[in-house]
Write a protein that holds these residues in place. Structure first.
Motif, PDB file in Angstrom:
ATOM      1  N   LEU A 209       0.833  -1.204   0.000  1.00 52.19           N
ATOM      2  CA  LEU A 209       0.000   0.000   0.000  1.00 52.19           C
ATOM      3  C   LEU A 209       0.869   1.256   0.000  1.00 52.19           C
ATOM      4  O   LEU A 209       0.598   2.212  -0.741  1.00 52.19           O
ATOM      5  N   THR A 242      -6.413  -1.240   6.048  1.00 55.95           N
ATOM      6  CA  THR A 242      -5.606  -2.390   5.640  1.00 55.95           C
ATOM      7  C   THR A 242      -5.105  -3.169   6.847  1.00 55.95           C
ATOM      8  O   THR A 242      -5.140  -4.403   6.877  1.00 55.95           O
ATOM      9  N   VAL A 251     -10.382  -6.163   2.832  1.00 54.74           N
ATOM     10  CA  VAL A 251      -9.400  -5.311   2.165  1.00 54.74           C
ATOM     11  C   VAL A 251      -8.376  -6.187   1.450  1.00 54.74           C
ATOM     12  O   VAL A 251      -7.803  -7.112   2.042  1.00 54.74           O
ATOM     13  N   TRP A 267      -5.447  -1.596  -4.722  1.00 52.51           N
ATOM     14  CA  TRP A 267      -6.070  -1.717  -3.398  1.00 52.51           C
ATOM     15  C   TRP A 267      -7.574  -1.683  -3.583  1.00 52.51           C
ATOM     16  O   TRP A 267      -8.109  -0.772  -4.227  1.00 52.51           O
TER      17      TRP A 267
END
Length: 389
Positions: A209, A242, A251, A267
């Motif tokens: 991420l 997350t 997620v 994502w």
């Protein structure tokens, strides 16, 4: 016999109403709606973006026979000496829509009851200004449009995942595109082993991420486009979701890697048999000639078929590829603008002046939706009379 009217309660106390508010796991399990209004999303906002201090939550619940049936989260922002009611999580939410229990009514009568409750609330806003509101909810006009609809320039797009992966892939990816992607994947394989997969644990998910956010910043730096991920609080919002989503049930951080190095990242959230695609970035420079983003996207779609998802939500925006892959009509979005106090009328007048500059084509689509709302309202009244008879 007509159904019992909805009772409306409104509170700014999230802690008191949170236990009964639907979460991501409730979507598709008796609750219809989008991820952006769930308990998980609201918790994330309060823990990060909500700490800025210029907004406060305001939550409406419509119940019937003592059972909560419709949930609408809002924020009240203080600006220009006014209290402005807005959709919850604007900036992190692609759409503003209620969470609705299966079979629950959300029509003109419920919108009127909500308006009356807002007017009675001790901290009622001066202005209602919702943007990115769905013009239709489950094929029926959003009754809140009757409060005062304004144009919104973008739509959302959803693909229906049905008919099996091979048939769907063949229909949406032309033969030449399929050959090109296969060739580029082989070329990537000459550099290093190619793999596309979800992050295996929290540490990898967070690392990917952060790389995605950095990559998005690099992409936006050379373009005249605002970076929606700019700012530490926004990054913290996505990191929290997350990190805190138990066992990554919902997620999902996805990557195309070459020799273990991510060259495209994504994502998204899987809930209620819908995958919502939200953040994407890909490596720049020489990597772009391999189309890593498109290869990753192709593999992600195949994965979602394998996981049994029924829809793939591309999110807000009218990029050409979204329309190409969407089987359903676009999700038309609208603004909702209405003054509640004398002070609010000046704000509304200024906003209307801006909206008059918006494209006429959208206005025509919005008018058609509003006509549908009036038809629905009349049909509902006719049904009620028939039931009463």
């Amino acid at each position: 016999m007509t159904a019992a009217a909805m009772d409306v309660r409104i509170t700014g106390d999230w802690a008191s109403i949170r236990p009964a508010w639907p979460g991501l796991s409730d979507l598709g399990q008796g609750i219809d709606g989008f991820i952006f209004q769930t308990r998980d999303w609201i918790d994330g906002w309060f823990a990060t973006l909500g700490e800025a201090g210029d907004t406060e939550g305001l939550f409406a619940v419509l119940s019937q026979g003592g059972t909560d049936r419709v949930f609408l989260p809002f924020v009240v922002r203080r600006a220009h000496g006014l209290r402005i009611l807005e959709g919850f999580g604007d900036g992190t939410a692609d759409y503003h829509a209620p969470l609705v229990a299966h079979g629950a009514a959300f029509g003109p009568a419920e919108a009127d009851a909500l308006w009356a409750a807002l007017n009675r609330h001790p901290h009622a806003p001066d202005v209602i200004h919702l943007v990115k509101a769905l013009a239709e909810i489950d094929g029926r006009p959003n009754p809140l449009l009757a409060w005062g609809a304004t144009p919104y320039p973008m739509s959302g797009h959803i693909a229906r995942l049905e008919g099996g992966w091979e048939a769907w892939f063949g229909r949406h990816f032309g033969r030449e595109t399929q050959k090109t992607l296969a060739r580029k994947r082989r070329k990537l394989g000459e550099i290093g082993p190619v793999e596309t997969r979800f992050a295996r644990d929290d540490a990898e998910a967070l690392a990917w991420l952060r790389a995605l956010i950095a990559g998005k910043a690099a992409q936006m730096a050379g373009a005249d486009v605002a970076n929606g991920l700019a700012g530490a609080r926004t990054a913290a919002f996505y990191e929290r979701l997350t990190r805190d989503d138990p066992a990554a049930r919902h997620v999902k951080v996805y990557a195309l890697t070459v020799g273990g190095t991510p060259v495209a990242l994504q994502w998204g959230v899987a809930a209620g048999r819908r995958f919502t695609n939200l953040l994407t970035s890909y490596a720049a420079g020489d990597w772009t000639r391999f189309s890593p983003g498109l290869i990753m996207f192709r593999d992600l779609l195949e994965d979602r078929f394998a996981n049994g998802d029924e829809t793939f939500d591309f999110g807000i925006g009218d990029e050409g590829y979204k329309a190409r892959f969407s089987d359903d009509p676009a999700l038309i979005l609208a603004g909702i603008l209405r003054a509640r106090t004398l002070r609010g009328h000046g704000y509304v007048a200024a906003q209307h002046a801006r909206h008059r500059l918006r494209e006429a084509g959208f206005v025509q689509r919005l008018r058609r939706t509003l006509r549908g709302l009036r038809v629905t309202d009349r049909a509902g009244a006719t049904d009620a009379k028939a039931e009463a008879a």
